[in-house]
Motif scaffolding. Structure first.
Motif: not given
Length: 164
Positions: A43-47, A51-54, A112-113
């Motif tokens: 979940x942390x890496x998905x967040x 954020x990084x892609x935006x 998930x990654x």
């Protein structure tokens, strides 16, 4: 009286003693993360991925010359190829992190990654394709000029042809 060991046996035990009733090793001895920790990392890496892609997309828009807060700016001619290329790079980094998570045996986080990385790369590829299509529109081919007499409707006599 004890018998001496045979000369071909090693001085150390050749097998591990087994404990009665134990059929599976505990999760800590497998070398992977505990399931709850694995989910928290996922979940942390998905967040962080979102954020990084935006941030990278907005940075790419800025480097392409897009004026966000200027209503009078003519942004219709700005190409979105560069921002989507930046998102593709982030997707590649996410896929590399998935490989590292697989090596660390964090299987939920790895899955998930992989999904997040594939989504980012696919969005980038479709976005680059769409931006390229808008930048280089395909014009309809010109129809060949045909003499009016050559366009007959049913192949009958000359009374059915358009030019007669």
């Amino acid at each position: 009286m004890t018998t001496p060991p045979s000369p071909n046996t090693p001085p150390w035990p050749t097998h591990q003693p087994r404990c009665a009733g134990v059929t599976e090793l505990p999760p800590q001895s497998r070398g992977g993360l505990h399931t709850a920790a694995d989910i928290a990392v996922a979940v942390g890496l998905l967040v962080i991925d979102v954020i990084a892609s935006l941030v990278v997309f907005v940075s790419g828009l800025d480097s392409a010359g897009y004026e966000m807060f200027d209503p009078a700016a003519g942004n219709s001619s700005v190409s979105l190829t560069r921002p989507f290329a930046h998102v593709a790079v982030v997707g590649g980094i996410v896929l590399v992190s998935a490989f590292l998570l697989a090596m660390a045996r964090a299987l939920i986080s790895c899955g998930v990654q992989v999904l997040a990385g594939l989504v980012l790369v696919l969005v980038a590829v479709f976005g680059i394709n769409d931006a390229d299509r808008e930048a280089h529109p395909q014009h309809a081919p010109a129809s060949p000029s045909v003499s009016p007499g050559a366009m007959c409707r049913s192949g009958g006599d000359n009374s059915e042809c358009g030019g007669s």
